[in-house]
Every structure is written in structure tokens, then in C-alpha cells.
Scaffold this active site. Structure first.
Site, PDB file in Angstrom:
ATOM      1  N   THR A   1       2.044  12.026   2.791  1.00 28.92           N
ATOM      2  CA  THR A   1       0.724  11.727   3.348  1.00 28.92           C
ATOM      3  C   THR A   1      -0.381  11.998   2.328  1.00 28.92           C
ATOM      4  O   THR A   1      -1.320  11.208   2.177  1.00 28.92           O
ATOM      5  CB  THR A   1       0.479  12.570   4.609  1.00 28.92           C
ATOM      6  N   THR A   2      -0.258  13.120   1.603  1.00 26.11           N
ATOM      7  CA  THR A   2      -1.269  13.478   0.613  1.00 26.11           C
ATOM      8  C   THR A   2      -1.299  12.477  -0.538  1.00 26.11           C
ATOM      9  O   THR A   2      -2.315  12.341  -1.227  1.00 26.11           O
ATOM     10  CB  THR A   2      -1.018  14.902   0.101  1.00 26.11           C
TER      11      THR A   2
ATOM     12  N   TYR B   1       1.113   5.969  15.731  1.00 29.90           N
ATOM     13  CA  TYR B   1       0.497   4.972  16.616  1.00 29.90           C
ATOM     14  C   TYR B   1       1.364   4.592  17.813  1.00 29.90           C
ATOM     15  O   TYR B   1       0.861   4.464  18.919  1.00 29.90           O
ATOM     16  CB  TYR B   1       0.087   3.703  15.840  1.00 29.90           C
TER      17      TYR B   1
ATOM     18  N   TYR C   1       9.401  15.521   9.504  1.00 35.93           N
ATOM     19  CA  TYR C   1       8.015  15.887   9.203  1.00 35.93           C
ATOM     20  C   TYR C   1       7.206  15.723  10.476  1.00 35.93           C
ATOM     21  O   TYR C   1       6.951  14.615  10.931  1.00 35.93           O
ATOM     22  CB  TYR C   1       7.479  15.006   8.074  1.00 35.93           C
TER      23      TYR C   1
ATOM     24  N   ARG D   1      -1.764  13.408  12.689  1.00 38.53           N
ATOM     25  CA  ARG D   1      -1.757  12.068  12.125  1.00 38.53           C
ATOM     26  C   ARG D   1      -0.920  11.081  12.930  1.00 38.53           C
ATOM     27  O   ARG D   1      -1.178   9.884  12.896  1.00 38.53           O
ATOM     28  CB  ARG D   1      -1.253  12.102  10.674  1.00 38.53           C
TER      29      ARG D   1
ATOM     30  N   LYS E   1       9.489  19.903   7.893  1.00 43.70           N
ATOM     31  CA  LYS E   1       8.150  20.316   7.476  1.00 43.70           C
ATOM     32  C   LYS E   1       7.326  20.379   8.748  1.00 43.70           C
ATOM     33  O   LYS E   1       7.054  19.349   9.375  1.00 43.70           O
ATOM     34  CB  LYS E   1       7.545  19.328   6.482  1.00 43.70           C
TER      35      LYS E   1
ATOM     36  N   ILE F   1       5.525  23.118   2.001  1.00 42.60           N
ATOM     37  CA  ILE F   1       5.150  21.923   1.245  1.00 42.60           C
ATOM     38  C   ILE F   1       3.634  21.889   1.274  1.00 42.60           C
ATOM     39  O   ILE F   1       3.026  21.664   2.315  1.00 42.60           O
ATOM     40  CB  ILE F   1       5.785  20.648   1.814  1.00 42.60           C
TER      41      ILE F   1
END
Length: 295
Positions: free
Chosen positions: A46-47, A109, A135, A140, A163, A205
Site C-alpha cells: 500500500t505504501t 470496496y 494483510y 483501506r 500483517k 512491517i
């Protein structure tokens, strides 16, 4: 999976001012993090702005990383999506040579049920040529992998850990209390790292470790060694900086910090916007006002 104990870095993807991938800065970032002593690197998470990095760019970022890192630390690759069949096809077709594990975020979504999340991840784990890390990032994805769902998925032989970025401490503790032997729990929230390690988590992480790899990896190692007083002191030093990194969304803040440190520029891709001048000034001041070394 002892290779994934300690600090992994959720790497940013550096861009030039005209929004091209900056591969020279990418190599600098890889070296910066490895020199800081992190245990492994996470590419295309994501980052790394994975929703707006194109498929051919992702392949090239991975190729360059494999070549430049040259086995100095393990590599984890982010690969997920909200179309299970399409993600499965990517897992089967991608060149994942040299990758220690896949980090796969829950579908965004769609908002699947817990049963849908189980079916999604089981299908991906069946297809993945390398071990899979769950994750969970509800902020998000708009769905939460509950502790019960995580533990159900932990029974799959190719799912090796999670994570956990839900921010729900009780949920994290429930996973830690009931997980099977060998199932990794990694903090997805930098400021919860010491708390989760105190209860058995294997590491983190990290976002902030892009900028401060030496400081944050040492903090995590102190916690893993049971030196919680030292880890706590270090963590408290980050309190002025950490919220600034998320004020205008991630990775806007951490890229501004990396620009201050001369590692890469602060450019991001739309719909994100580069950090405001006000935020950049406050990040610069927060970095200058701490004893935290740059590496």
C-alpha cells in the site's frame, strides 16, 4: 519463517516530478534501508502506491530490486486485489523468483463477508507459488479479518502469517493467544509494535522505517530481546513525527520525510497530492527536533 522476524519496510515507490518511476532513487532507498539494518523489504505494498503503479512498472521495480539487493535481505512482494480470479491469475503468471513471501491485502470496496474472505484467501493460497501473508487493513479495505477468520485461515499450509493493521489491540491479542505454532503476527502499525511484541508478535512491517531504518529496526530488536524500557523510550521519540506521516494520507508524509533526508523526492501520483508546504515544514521540524539518526 525466521527471515521475517524483526523489521520489514513497506517501501515507497519514488517518482520523478513528472510522475515517472525514479529508479535511481529506488536503488538509493533500497541501500538506505539495508544499511539501516532492517531484516527484509516489502515491495509493491500500500505504501508503494500499488493502485497507481502500472503492471510493467511493478515488474521492473521487482526486477531492479532483485538485481540490486542481490540476496542481502529477503524480499516480500505485495500482490492482491478485489477480483479473486484475476489475482489468482497474477499469482500463477508473475515472475516471483527469489521472493520469500507474498503480502496480500483483503479485497477493497467489495466488502465481502467473513466466509467470502476465507474463500478468497484460500483460493490465493492454493495458487501462490510462495508462502502467503494475510494483510488486514480495514481503514483501506472497509472489511475486517476477525480473529476467528484469521485463525481459520492459519490452518492453510501456505498461509504463514498476518500483517495486522486493524488497530484493534484485543483482536490482535486474540490471534496471538490462539494461533498455531509458526504462524507469524506482524504489526501493521508502527506505534503498536512494542505492545504486540510484548505479547508474542514477531515484528513489524513499518512505514516509518523508510526514513529511519536504523532507529526503528533497533527499536524492534530491543523489544524482541525483552528490553522494553529501551524500546519504549525510542518509541516515545517518534510520537511527534508519526501522526504527521498520515495527516495527508500515506505515503504522502513519509515521502516528505524522505525528501528532507535526501533519499528520494516527495512526488506522489494522483489522486494523492504531494505534501503541503505546511506539512513539509512540520515534518522537517519534527525530524530536526529528535535524536533519531537517519540510518
Amino acid at each position: 519463517m525466521n527471515e521475517l522476524h524483526g523489521t520489514g519496510v513497506a517501501l515507497v515507490t519514488p517518482f520523478t516530478p513528472d510522475s515517472e518511476v525514479d529508479y535511481a532513487a529506488w536503488r538509493r532507498l533500497l541501500d538506505h534501508c539495508i544499511a539501516g539494518g532492517v531484516e527484509y523489504l516489502v515491495i509493491n505494498g500500500t505504501t508503494g502506491e500499488s493502485p497507481t503503479v502500472h503492471a510493467e512498472e511493478k515488474a521492473e521495480l521487482l526486477r531492479v530490486a532483485r538485481e540490486h539487493v542481490a540476496g542481502r535481505v529477503p524480499l516480500v512482494y505485495g500482490l492482491g486485489g478485489n477480483d479473486t480470479a484475476a489475482t489468482e491469475a497474477l499469482l500463477r503468471s508473475a515472475d516471483l523468483a527469489g521472493i520469500t513471501a507474498i503480502l496480500s491485502a483483503s479485497p477493497a470496496y467489495n466488502k465481502p463477508s467473513q466466509a467470502g474472505l476465507v474463500a478468497h484467501y484460500q483460493r490465493l493460497a492454493d495458487a501462490a507459488p510462495t508462502p502467503l501473508l494475510l494483510y488486514n487493513v480495514p481503514g483501506r479495505t472497509a472489511s475486517n479479518l476477525t480473529a476467528d477468520t484469521t485463525l481459520r485461515l492459519a490452518a492453510h499450509p501456505n498461509i504463514i502469517g498476518i500483517k495486522e493493521a486493524s488497530g484493534h489491540l484485543e483482536q490482535c491479542l486474540s490471534i496471538l493467544a490462539r494461533r498455531p505454532a509458526g504462524f507469524l503476527v506482524l504489526s501493521g502499525d508502527d506505534l503498536l509494535t512494542t505492545a504486540l511484541v510484548a505479547h508474542g508478535a514477531e515484528g513489524v512491517i513499518s512505514v516509518i522505517a523508510n526514513a529511519l531504518p536504523g532507529f526503528f529496526s533497533d527499536l524492534t530488536r530491543q523489544a524482541l530481546a525483552g528490553n522494553f524500557a529501551a524500546a519504549r523510550r525510542a518509541l516515545f521519540e517518534l510520537l511527534p513525527l508519526n501522526p504527521l506521516l498520515y495527516e495527508e494520507s500515506n505515503p504522502v508524509g513519509i515521502k516528505a520525510a524522505l525528501q528532507v533526508l535526501g533519499v528520494c523526492g516527495s512526488a506522489v501520483r494522483l489522486p494523492l497530492l504531494e505534501a503541503s508546504e505546511s506539512l513539509k515544514a512540520r515534518i522537517r521540524a519534527a525530524l530536526a527536533g529528535t535524536s533519531v539518526p537517519a540510518a
